[in-house]
Scaffold this active site. Structure first.
Site, PDB file in Angstrom:
ATOM      1  CB  ILE A  58      -1.716  -4.324  -8.646  1.00 44.45           C
ATOM      2  CG1 ILE A  58      -1.203  -3.467  -9.787  1.00 44.45           C
ATOM      3  CG2 ILE A  58      -1.010  -5.662  -8.606  1.00 44.45           C
ATOM      4  CD1 ILE A  58       0.277  -3.129  -9.651  1.00 44.45           C
ATOM      5  CG  ASP A  91       2.225   7.841  -3.915  1.00 38.56           C
ATOM      6  OD1 ASP A  91       1.057   8.045  -3.570  1.00 38.56           O
ATOM      7  OD2 ASP A  91       2.562   6.907  -4.676  1.00 38.56           O
ATOM      8  CE  LYS A  93       0.623   4.480  -3.936  1.00 41.20           C
ATOM      9  NZ  LYS A  93       0.950   4.895  -5.306  1.00 41.20           N
TER      10      LYS A  93
HETATM   11  N1  HSE Z   1       0.440   9.553  -7.687  1.00 38.50           N
HETATM   12  C1  HSE Z   1       0.291   8.134  -7.600  1.00 38.50           C
HETATM   13  C2  HSE Z   1       1.199   7.481  -8.638  1.00 38.50           C
HETATM   14  C3  HSE Z   1      -1.149   7.751  -7.812  1.00 38.50           C
HETATM   15  O1  HSE Z   1       1.782   8.205  -9.468  1.00 38.50           O
HETATM   16  O2  HSE Z   1       1.378   6.276  -8.616  1.00 38.50           O
HETATM   17  C4  HSE Z   1      -1.564   6.476  -7.188  1.00 38.50           C
HETATM   18  O3  HSE Z   1      -1.392   6.434  -5.802  1.00 38.50           O
END
Ligand code: HSE
Length: 402
Positions: free
Chosen positions: A131, A196, A200
């Site tokens: 994206i 994660d 981000k």
């Molecule tokens: N593990 C990540 C997700 C992959 O599930 O979005 C992309 O960063």
């Protein structure tokens, strides 16, 4: 001709080579020059691979070759990706990366090195996979004061929550199935605990504020405590449960970021984002709302974003594209002071006590036996935690957004 090297021939790295080859005509036209993958760095050999002859095992072959102008760092992890990226930038080679961990940890330093050496450090693929979101924030929304970013930034957890909502099953069961289908890692901690998504939103928040938002300071809660019963209540409320990564900057300059499961209404633009898809909802003070939606992971979508950065680098050889992300750390509002409404489940016998402690509340009626559930008024995290402790038997609580 512009020579490119790919560091790491795994899923994303091999995708980068594939995209450059498959869309050669388009990419060369848009770059204004022919792009050539000169080297692929990997510890392994790839006998029989069409690019076998380009594989090298020593990074210095790439770093010492003055013909290499652009490097795609698709190794992941901090080391040795950090050292290789630094050395490349010091030699004036641009670096394009999908490595959110590295960007979240060392973004300002690597951007400074790129500026000092008249090259670029670009990271479109580090957030939201394919994206376009870094470029819109950096280039397109430059007339805006962005005051809110809300994202579904992790495909694994969105897949799990969407399945739980659709099928009424518990977390563990869906996780197992997701692992079997390859939608979740064998060690799913970084995804399901929200780490994660935290990296981000730290990157997006840094671009939003122009300063450094430390991911370590972001309150992060995963989805492991969400149950099938929570979805029964969510449905009764006309809401869904999503792992949101959000950041907010108030007019007085106060700022917070947070990653946690939230109940959101059908009317919320992120409500319809299901499965492995990601979306980012951005609010600017002039534009109002805008939203960016698509595949947040996967070989070709992520590689496509890396290659879009390569094209940008090719268009800006010898020039640095402006990116506002200073070293100065943003002071984040302590989590205790963040305010939300909370959905709360407790045992049926605690009804009276709950009313005494929480006062004004909205009772939630759903087909779950032996429980009493309600929505609080807006209150601070601290106030909520104190009241919940007083109540003593909170089965679960989920914040509300919208
Ligand atoms: N593990 C990540 C997700 C992959 O599930 O979005 C992309 O960063």
């Amino acid at each position: 001709m512009i020579n490119v090297a790919v560091l790491g021939y795994g899923t994303v790295g091999s995708g980068v080579v594939e995209v450059i080859e498959k869309n050669k005509a388009e990419i060369n036209k848009k770059s204004g020059e022919e792009l050539n993958v000169k080297y692929i760095l990997d510890l392994r050999d790839f006998p029989g691979d069409p690019y076998e002859s380009k594989v090298v095992h020593d990074v210095n072959v790439i770093l010492d070759d003055p013909e290499v102008a652009i490097i795609c760092e698709t190794m992941g992890g901090i080391r040795p990706a950090y050292d290789f990226s630094k050395q490349a930038l010091l030699k004036g080679k641009s670096v394009c990366t999908s490595n959110k961990e590295l960007v979240a940890n060392h973004g300002p330093e690597l951007l400074r090195l790129a500026r000092e050496n008249k090259c670029n450090y670009l990271f479109e693929a580090s957030v939201g996979g394919g994206i376009p979101i870094i470029r819109p924030i950096n280039y397109s929304l430059t007339a805006e004061k962005i005051d809110a970013v809300t994202g579904i930034l992790n495909g694994t957890t969105n897949y799990i929550l969407s399945k739980m909502a659709a099928e009424g099953v518990d977390f563990e069961e869906v996780l197992k199935e997701a692992q079997e289908k390859g939608y979740a890692e064998r060690n799913p901690e970084a995804d399901v605990e929200g780490y994660d998504a935290c990296r981000k939103i730290a990157i997006l928040s840094s671009l939003m504020t122009g300063k450094n938002v430390k991911y370590e300071d972001i309150y992060t809660e995963g989805i492991t405590k969400i149950t099938a019963a929570d979805f029964v209540y969510a449905k009764a409320l006309g809401r869904s449960i999503k792992l949101l990564a959000m950041s907010r900057e108030a007019e007085d300059g106060s700022f917070y970021a947070m990653v946690a499961p939230f109940m959101i209404p059908v009317s919320h633009p992120l409500h319809g984002v299901n499965g492995v898809f990601n979306a980012v909802f951005v609010h600017g003070n002039m534009l109002g709302d805008s939203m960016y939606y698509g595949r947040g992971a996967g070989k070709l979508p992520t590689a496509s974003a890396v290659v879009s950065d390569v094209v940008d680098c090719a268009r800006h050889i010898g020039k640095t594209i402006m990116c506002f992300w200073d070293d100065e750390d943003v002071k984040q509002t302590p989590v205790d002071d963040i305010r939300h409404r909370f959905f709360v489940r407790t045992k049926a016998e605690a009804e009276r006590k709950a009313v005494d402690i929480f006062g004004m509340m909205r009772v939630v009626v759903a087909d779950v036996k032996g429980e009493y559930a309600f929505i609080t008024e807006e209150m601070s995290e601290k106030e909520f935690a104190e009241k919940a402790e007083q109540l003593g038997c909170v089965l679960n609580r989920i914040r509300l957004e919208g």
